[in-house]
Motif scaffolding. Sequence first.
Motif, PDB file in Angstrom:
ATOM      1  N   VAL A   1      -6.546   4.205   5.612  1.00  0.00           N
ATOM      2  CA  VAL A   1      -7.050   4.802   4.374  1.00  0.00           C
ATOM      3  C   VAL A   1      -7.430   3.699   3.389  1.00  0.00           C
ATOM      4  O   VAL A   1      -8.489   3.754   2.745  1.00  0.00           O
ATOM      5  N   LYS A   2      -6.576   2.685   3.263  1.00  0.00           N
ATOM      6  CA  LYS A   2      -6.875   1.563   2.364  1.00  0.00           C
ATOM      7  C   LYS A   2      -8.201   0.907   2.747  1.00  0.00           C
ATOM      8  O   LYS A   2      -9.041   0.631   1.882  1.00  0.00           O
TER       9      LYS A   2
ATOM     10  N   ASP B   1      -2.646   1.565  -4.674  1.00  0.00           N
ATOM     11  CA  ASP B   1      -2.293   2.988  -4.693  1.00  0.00           C
ATOM     12  C   ASP B   1      -3.501   3.777  -4.176  1.00  0.00           C
ATOM     13  O   ASP B   1      -4.511   3.906  -4.860  1.00  0.00           O
ATOM     14  N   THR B   2      -3.384   4.302  -2.966  1.00  0.00           N
ATOM     15  CA  THR B   2      -4.528   4.984  -2.355  1.00  0.00           C
ATOM     16  C   THR B   2      -4.962   6.202  -3.156  1.00  0.00           C
ATOM     17  O   THR B   2      -6.148   6.528  -3.201  1.00  0.00           O
ATOM     18  N   GLN B   3      -4.029   6.873  -3.795  1.00  0.00           N
ATOM     19  CA  GLN B   3      -4.394   8.052  -4.579  1.00  0.00           C
ATOM     20  C   GLN B   3      -5.249   7.664  -5.772  1.00  0.00           C
ATOM     21  O   GLN B   3      -6.274   8.294  -6.054  1.00  0.00           O
TER      22      GLN B   3
ATOM     23  N   VAL C   1       0.848  -1.191   0.000  1.00  0.00           N
ATOM     24  CA  VAL C   1       0.000   0.000   0.000  1.00  0.00           C
ATOM     25  C   VAL C   1       0.885   1.243   0.000  1.00  0.00           C
ATOM     26  O   VAL C   1       1.711   1.434   0.895  1.00  0.00           O
TER      27      VAL C   1
ATOM     28  N   ALA D   1      -8.743   6.326  -4.792  1.00  0.00           N
ATOM     29  CA  ALA D   1      -9.606   7.425  -4.349  1.00  0.00           C
ATOM     30  C   ALA D   1     -10.357   8.025  -5.528  1.00  0.00           C
ATOM     31  O   ALA D   1     -11.527   8.425  -5.408  1.00  0.00           O
TER      32      ALA D   1
ATOM     33  N   HIS E   1       0.929   5.648  -1.486  1.00  0.00           N
ATOM     34  CA  HIS E   1       0.174   6.782  -2.011  1.00  0.00           C
ATOM     35  C   HIS E   1       0.974   7.381  -3.156  1.00  0.00           C
ATOM     36  O   HIS E   1       2.136   7.745  -2.986  1.00  0.00           O
TER      37      HIS E   1
ATOM     38  N   LEU F   1     -11.158   3.084   1.751  1.00  0.00           N
ATOM     39  CA  LEU F   1     -11.341   3.109   0.301  1.00  0.00           C
ATOM     40  C   LEU F   1     -11.913   1.786  -0.205  1.00  0.00           C
ATOM     41  O   LEU F   1     -12.781   1.772  -1.096  1.00  0.00           O
ATOM     42  N   GLU F   2     -11.440   0.681   0.339  1.00  0.00           N
ATOM     43  CA  GLU F   2     -11.981  -0.613  -0.093  1.00  0.00           C
ATOM     44  C   GLU F   2     -13.475  -0.715   0.215  1.00  0.00           C
ATOM     45  O   GLU F   2     -14.244  -1.241  -0.597  1.00  0.00           O
TER      46      GLU F   2
ATOM     47  N   LEU G   1      -1.894   4.780   6.703  1.00  0.00           N
ATOM     48  CA  LEU G   1      -2.098   4.396   5.307  1.00  0.00           C
ATOM     49  C   LEU G   1      -2.970   3.146   5.180  1.00  0.00           C
ATOM     50  O   LEU G   1      -3.797   3.035   4.259  1.00  0.00           O
TER      51      LEU G   1
END
Length: 391
Positions: A158-159, A98-100, A74, A103, A76, A162-163, A155
């Motif tokens: 955040v993952k 890729d969190t970016q 993971v 998103a 960004h 988002l999932e 991070l």
Amino acid sequence: MIDTPDALAALVDRMLEAEAVAIDTEFVWERTYYPRLGLVQIGLGRGDTHLLDVPALDLAPLGAVLADPEVAVVLHDAVQDLTILRRATGAFPQNVFDTQRIAGLVGLTATASLNDLVEDLVGVEMPATQARTDWLRRPLSAKQQAYALADVEYLLDVKDRLEAMVVAKGRTAIADAERAAYDDASLYAEESLKAVAARLSFKGQGRLRPRQRVALDYLAMWREDEARIQDIPRRRVLPDDALVQLAQRNPRRGNLLGARALDDRDRQDYGDDLRAAIEDAYEVPDTDLPDPTPPHRDDPVERSQAYLLNALVVGRGTADDIDPVLLATKSTIGALVEAGPDADPADHPILRGWRRDFVGDDLLRVLRGEAAVQLDGDGLPSRCVGLGEGV
């Protein structure tokens, strides 16, 4: 701070047992061709974060984690970090999140900073930036270390957020396709010298004749190779204006190295190589020379088509909570318009995979004159209806 091989090996063992690991890097890139890693940050969950003291370590063991398809890596804005880590570890990444980018698939922007995502999704304000830090200097202050660790502290949270949003929006297949794209080893391979020369732009190159443009390409390839060998920025080898001046010189007319932008040391250090590059360019057959640079042409028809297609892409993405940047940019839309309705999908990502289903086929229908763009109930140009369907 992990600074011994044994400590790194123990951490790598833990990472290989995890479902997901957060990774970030800090590097310095002012005086070298290749970025120089100062730190690698590892996160296995809140309160379980670690700093790898890169100057003290061989990072090769970390490659086992990057290349393991069972461990989600993971990051960004992943590509730059992974390219640097590929060079440091020798491993090509697999199973990247890729969190970016993700998103951008769920109603957020695909250019969001990590700070913004952490604040929006986790409710935590990140520490102030340490952008001017020399990450190669030791010791690092407590403030510097806290800043670096914060980049991986949240991070994985955040993952997870988002999932959940991906599932809620029914975008699992699209997200999986976007993640699979990061498995392509070519993303992290060093760019070929020819590709670098093709994308670089030089002031004054538009005035060069075809043979001189080939000479400039050969000189640019030589300079890029030299910069890699010396590990210095390309313009510290020779500045752009020196290459352009040299490209204008015919090796058959003498005084080949008389360019004003060269000093005596340049001539001494690089003279033979520069002569060879220009002479090689003059061995290229006339039939292989580029066409003379055409005058700038602003076709009003193509410009109008590009505006229309771009409006459809932006409207469709906005209406369906996908950042339009992930679909296509203005330049890629322009390239599609120029190619026309018979464009080869291999050259146009919007005509492949989920993008084609999402909007690509409609773009082709519009280009063929088979459909028109219509405003939806919110006033967005997101609908595409066939001609004769009551447009």
